[in-house]
Design a protein around this motif. Structure first.
Motif, mmCIF file in Angstrom:
data_model
loop_
_atom_site.group_PDB
_atom_site.id
_atom_site.type_symbol
_atom_site.label_atom_id
_atom_site.label_comp_id
_atom_site.label_asym_id
_atom_site.label_seq_id
_atom_site.Cartn_x
_atom_site.Cartn_y
_atom_site.Cartn_z
ATOM 1 N N ALA A 1 2.053 18.426 -32.502
ATOM 2 C CA ALA A 1 1.766 17.956 -31.185
ATOM 3 C C ALA A 1 0.454 18.031 -30.780
ATOM 4 O O ALA A 1 0.014 17.490 -29.781
ATOM 5 C CB ALA A 1 2.909 18.251 -30.794
ATOM 6 N N ASP B 1 5.536 14.743 -27.139
ATOM 7 C CA ASP B 1 4.132 14.179 -27.405
ATOM 8 C C ASP B 1 3.494 13.606 -26.497
ATOM 9 O O ASP B 1 4.412 12.452 -26.427
ATOM 10 C CB ASP B 1 3.488 15.206 -28.306
ATOM 11 N N PRO C 1 -1.232 10.295 -29.533
ATOM 12 C CA PRO C 1 -1.398 8.749 -29.655
ATOM 13 C C PRO C 1 -0.429 7.889 -30.175
ATOM 14 O O PRO C 1 -0.485 6.667 -29.807
ATOM 15 C CB PRO C 1 -2.394 8.985 -30.908
ATOM 16 N N GLY C 2 0.626 8.832 -30.977
ATOM 17 C CA GLY C 2 1.887 7.793 -31.340
ATOM 18 C C GLY C 2 1.259 7.374 -32.633
ATOM 19 O O GLY C 2 0.012 7.757 -32.970
ATOM 20 N N ILE C 3 2.951 7.019 -33.387
ATOM 21 C CA ILE C 3 3.159 6.730 -34.395
ATOM 22 C C ILE C 3 3.192 5.150 -34.864
ATOM 23 O O ILE C 3 4.608 4.685 -34.413
ATOM 24 C CB ILE C 3 3.703 7.776 -35.412
ATOM 25 N N LEU D 1 5.532 9.662 -43.663
ATOM 26 C CA LEU D 1 4.827 10.540 -42.658
ATOM 27 C C LEU D 1 4.949 12.165 -43.625
ATOM 28 O O LEU D 1 3.929 12.992 -43.348
ATOM 29 C CB LEU D 1 5.094 11.525 -41.192
ATOM 30 N N VAL E 1 -1.761 9.738 -41.446
ATOM 31 C CA VAL E 1 -2.313 7.999 -40.242
ATOM 32 C C VAL E 1 -4.098 8.085 -40.259
ATOM 33 O O VAL E 1 -4.478 7.527 -40.539
ATOM 34 C CB VAL E 1 -1.754 7.805 -38.942
ATOM 35 N N ASP E 2 -4.145 9.506 -40.094
ATOM 36 C CA ASP E 2 -6.060 9.691 -39.142
ATOM 37 C C ASP E 2 -5.924 10.971 -39.804
ATOM 38 O O ASP E 2 -6.101 12.444 -39.701
ATOM 39 C CB ASP E 2 -5.630 9.761 -37.286
ATOM 40 N N SER F 1 -6.739 14.993 -38.819
ATOM 41 C CA SER F 1 -6.132 15.728 -39.550
ATOM 42 C C SER F 1 -7.072 16.808 -40.070
ATOM 43 O O SER F 1 -7.017 17.934 -40.120
ATOM 44 C CB SER F 1 -5.323 14.827 -40.296
ATOM 45 N N THR G 1 -3.643 19.850 -43.938
ATOM 46 C CA THR G 1 -3.381 19.774 -45.357
ATOM 47 C C THR G 1 -3.617 19.162 -45.722
ATOM 48 O O THR G 1 -3.244 17.714 -46.297
ATOM 49 C CB THR G 1 -3.098 20.890 -46.051
ATOM 50 N N GLY G 2 -2.259 17.799 -44.862
ATOM 51 C CA GLY G 2 -1.605 16.451 -45.191
ATOM 52 C C GLY G 2 -0.369 17.156 -45.730
ATOM 53 O O GLY G 2 0.424 16.055 -46.188
ATOM 54 N N GLY H 1 2.190 19.345 -44.089
ATOM 55 C CA GLY H 1 2.961 20.485 -42.667
ATOM 56 C C GLY H 1 4.289 19.592 -43.155
ATOM 57 O O GLY H 1 5.405 20.453 -42.475
ATOM 58 N N LEU H 2 3.690 18.330 -43.209
ATOM 59 C CA LEU H 2 5.388 17.801 -42.942
ATOM 60 C C LEU H 2 6.367 17.850 -43.566
ATOM 61 O O LEU H 2 7.426 17.458 -44.015
ATOM 62 C CB LEU H 2 5.476 16.319 -41.790
ATOM 63 N N ALA H 3 5.537 17.835 -45.426
ATOM 64 C CA ALA H 3 6.302 17.644 -45.983
ATOM 65 C C ALA H 3 7.367 18.698 -46.301
ATOM 66 O O ALA H 3 8.605 19.371 -46.900
ATOM 67 C CB ALA H 3 5.610 17.872 -47.671
ATOM 68 N N SER I 1 4.999 10.828 -29.448
ATOM 69 C CA SER I 1 6.259 10.847 -30.518
ATOM 70 C C SER I 1 7.082 11.622 -29.949
ATOM 71 O O SER I 1 6.644 12.897 -29.642
ATOM 72 C CB SER I 1 5.193 11.764 -31.569
ATOM 73 N N PHE J 1 9.216 14.556 -32.269
ATOM 74 C CA PHE J 1 10.158 15.025 -33.657
ATOM 75 C C PHE J 1 11.640 16.220 -33.200
ATOM 76 O O PHE J 1 10.844 16.734 -32.800
ATOM 77 C CB PHE J 1 9.212 15.538 -34.290
HETATM 78 P P1 ADP Z 1 -1.447 17.109 -41.694
HETATM 79 O O1 ADP Z 1 -1.691 18.602 -42.035
HETATM 80 O O2 ADP Z 1 -2.584 15.584 -41.319
HETATM 81 O O3 ADP Z 1 -0.804 17.107 -39.779
HETATM 82 P P2 ADP Z 1 0.956 16.515 -41.305
HETATM 83 O O4 ADP Z 1 2.637 15.905 -42.742
HETATM 84 O O5 ADP Z 1 1.750 17.639 -40.890
HETATM 85 O O6 ADP Z 1 -0.116 16.768 -42.030
HETATM 86 O O7 ADP Z 1 1.079 15.214 -40.848
HETATM 87 C C1 ADP Z 1 1.188 14.371 -41.435
HETATM 88 C C2 ADP Z 1 0.350 13.185 -41.031
HETATM 89 O O8 ADP Z 1 1.141 12.557 -39.720
HETATM 90 C C3 ADP Z 1 -0.897 13.305 -39.756
HETATM 91 O O9 ADP Z 1 -1.867 13.231 -40.725
HETATM 92 C C4 ADP Z 1 -0.306 12.758 -38.818
HETATM 93 O O10 ADP Z 1 -1.479 11.220 -38.695
HETATM 94 C C5 ADP Z 1 0.540 12.315 -38.562
HETATM 95 N N1 ADP Z 1 1.142 12.922 -37.123
HETATM 96 C C6 ADP Z 1 1.802 13.850 -37.134
HETATM 97 N N2 ADP Z 1 2.612 15.102 -36.542
HETATM 98 C C7 ADP Z 1 1.834 13.794 -35.229
HETATM 99 C C8 ADP Z 1 2.558 13.863 -33.745
HETATM 100 N N3 ADP Z 1 2.924 14.735 -32.893
HETATM 101 N N4 ADP Z 1 1.182 12.589 -33.182
HETATM 102 C C9 ADP Z 1 1.233 11.496 -34.334
HETATM 103 N N5 ADP Z 1 1.263 11.578 -35.738
HETATM 104 C C10 ADP Z 1 1.189 13.085 -35.885
#
Ligand code: ADP
Length: 447
Positions: free
Chosen positions: A342, A370, A373-375, A383, A390-391, A395, A401-402, A404-406, A429, A431
């Motif tokens: 966030a 937060d 920018p939103g998703i 995700l 997404v971006d 990131s 690293t892409g 984190g959420l995994a 967004s 979470f």
């Molecule tokens: P990264 O290391 O790229 O942040 P994550 O696995 O944590 O990888 O997140 C995956 C993707 O989810 C991010 O690259 C971003 O595009 C999107 N994302 C995660 N959290 C947010 C958020 N709070 N607001 C907007 N986009 C988010």
């Protein structure tokens, strides 16, 4: 046999005696001959009765008689009974084998020498759209009109399988069926089929994962190699060297983060499920999240006129929230990750609100809202995939690293918790993590 001769002699003597009594020696000869014939006819009739019974073989209607025909009928009856038991036995066994084939998770089709279906189980019927009763003795070539299968069947080289598109396959939900033919018996063929969709998907995921990892490591490595070459070949000023070394350190750090996250993921996959023995106060988890979030925000907004507005529940409120069961380091990393994301994705001046709420069923919800920018909705389900971003540039800029959420998803799954993401493009967004009641304690006592 002795009885038969005795019977015959008795008839002869009786006939002869009667003839003698009636007409002397000639009468005796005629009486004996007539008695012999009569015995023969009587014996023939008995034989005909046994033969007639043998034609039907009805065990409920065995002719009751003595002598050689009686014994023949009795032996035939015993043989028939034995035969019947054998047939019943082999039928039972056949039914058991068919039931086992029916229970098989794979499709099984038995084909005769002309390629006609003799039998198929329910799985094969549903995989290929056969009717297990109606399609018996139908040619497989007529029912399975897939060109790949036709070529495979015609080639008669069954050393490997052929993978066909399932009949219920759609572009969004592909279904792949592996078909393998095995010749057996007298020109017959056994067709085995199995759903390999998950296997193929896992294989594709593994290939994608290796390609992604290589790409993630290769990119900073290429940059690093370039800088090393520059440093080796060009006479640089002290300032330029320092700048280049700084950029090299950044790339090395990026590689380190990727490797670190990969190791975390593989450790999570390999370690046993978290038990209920270790309890951590919710307050201390939240406190660490807050410290890390604020430190990251300070770092990212250090050269900006505005910072983030970050709100957490007060320490006093959190003190009464009790404890949570699980691996503390994993829980901490998952919750901090959501707060850090966030902070990373919300531009300076935006706000981040973290909430810990008890649910009526005794569970709890941790949520991070937060004003980033939103998703877009199409990205949300993906995700938590490894390396999905997404971006990409945002990131990378913020050290992502892409993965984190995994990692978050994995940790939460291990703790029986779920992750929900809701977002509006341009607005922000949320979470939210829902923990089950069995992993929480102490709230009722202190709350
Ligand atoms: P990264 O290391 O790229 O942040 P994550 O696995 O944590 O990888 O997140 C995956 C993707 O989810 C991010 O690259 C971003 O595009 C999107 N994302 C995660 N959290 C947010 C958020 N709070 N607001 C907007 N986009 C988010």
């Amino acid at each position: 046999m002795l009885w038969r001769i005795t019977y015959f002699l008795v008839w002869q003597i009786a006939g002869g005696g009667l003839g003698w009594w009636e007409a002397g020696p000639w009468g005796a000869a005629l009486g004996a001959a007539l008695a012999g014939w009569a015995w023969f006819v009587w014996d023939l009739l008995r034989g005909v009765r046994v033969l007639r019974w043998l034609r039907t073989g009805d065990l409920a209607d065995v002719p009751a008689m003595r002598g050689i025909w009686g014994e023949a009928a009795d032996r035939a009856r015993r043989l028939l009974r034995k035969q019947e038991a054998l047939v019943r036995d082999s039928q039972d066994r056949l039914q058991e084998i068919l039931a086992a084939l029916q229970a098989s998770p794979n499709g099984v089709v038995l084909l005769d020498a002309q390629g006609r279906i003799e039998w198929c189980n329910q799985m094969a019927a549903s995989q290929f759209g056969f009717d297990a009763q109606r399609d018996v003795m139908q040619s497989i070539g007529n029912l399975l009109r897939n060109p790949e299968f036709t070529a495979y069947f015609a080639a008669k080289d069954f050393s490997s399988d052929v993978v066909l598109e399932g009949r219920l396959s759609t572009p969004s939900r592909p279904v792949r069926i592996s078909v393998h033919l095995h010749p057996y018996g007298d020109g017959r063929t056994l067709l085995l089929s199995r759903d390999v969709t998950a296997l193929e998907q896992a294989d594709a995921m593994r290939r994608d994962f290796v390609a992604n990892v290589s790409h993630e490591i290769r990119t900073p490595l290429t940059v690093l190699t370039g800088f090393v070459e520059t440093l080796q070949t060009l006479p640089l000023s002290a300032d330029e060297r320092a700048r280049y070394l700084g950029m090299m350190a950044q790339q090395a750090q990026r590689m380190q983060s990727v490797v670190q996250d990969l190791l975390t993921l593989s450790r999570l996959e390999g370690s046993p499920l978290p038990g209920m023995a270790e309890w951590t106060p919710v307050q201390s988890l939240m406190q660490r999240c807050e410290e890390e979030g604020r430190a990251l925000s300070a770092l990212l907004t250090q050269n900006q006129p505005r910072t983030h507005e970050i709100r957490f529940p007060s320490a006093e409120v959190l003190r009464s929230e009790g404890d949570i069961a699980g691996v503390p380091a994993e829980l901490q990393s998952a919750l901090s990750n959501l707060v850090n994301n966030a902070v990373r994705y919300t531009p300076a001046g935006g706000s981040i609100a973290v909430v810990w709420e008890r649910k009526e069923d005794g569970g709890a919800v941790f949520s991070v809202q937060d004003t980033g920018p939103g998703i877009a909705p199409e990205h949300i389900p993906r995700l938590t995939e490894r390396f999905y971003r997404v971006d990409r540039s945002r990131s990378r800029e913020t050290g992502g690293t892409g993965l984190g959420l995994a990692i978050v998803k994995h940790v939460l799954q291990r703790h029986g918790a779920t992750l929900d993401i809701s977002s509006t493009l341009g607005k922000g967004s949320v979470f939210s993590v829902t923990f089950p009641a069995n992993r929480l304690r102490g709230f009722a006592l202190q709350g």
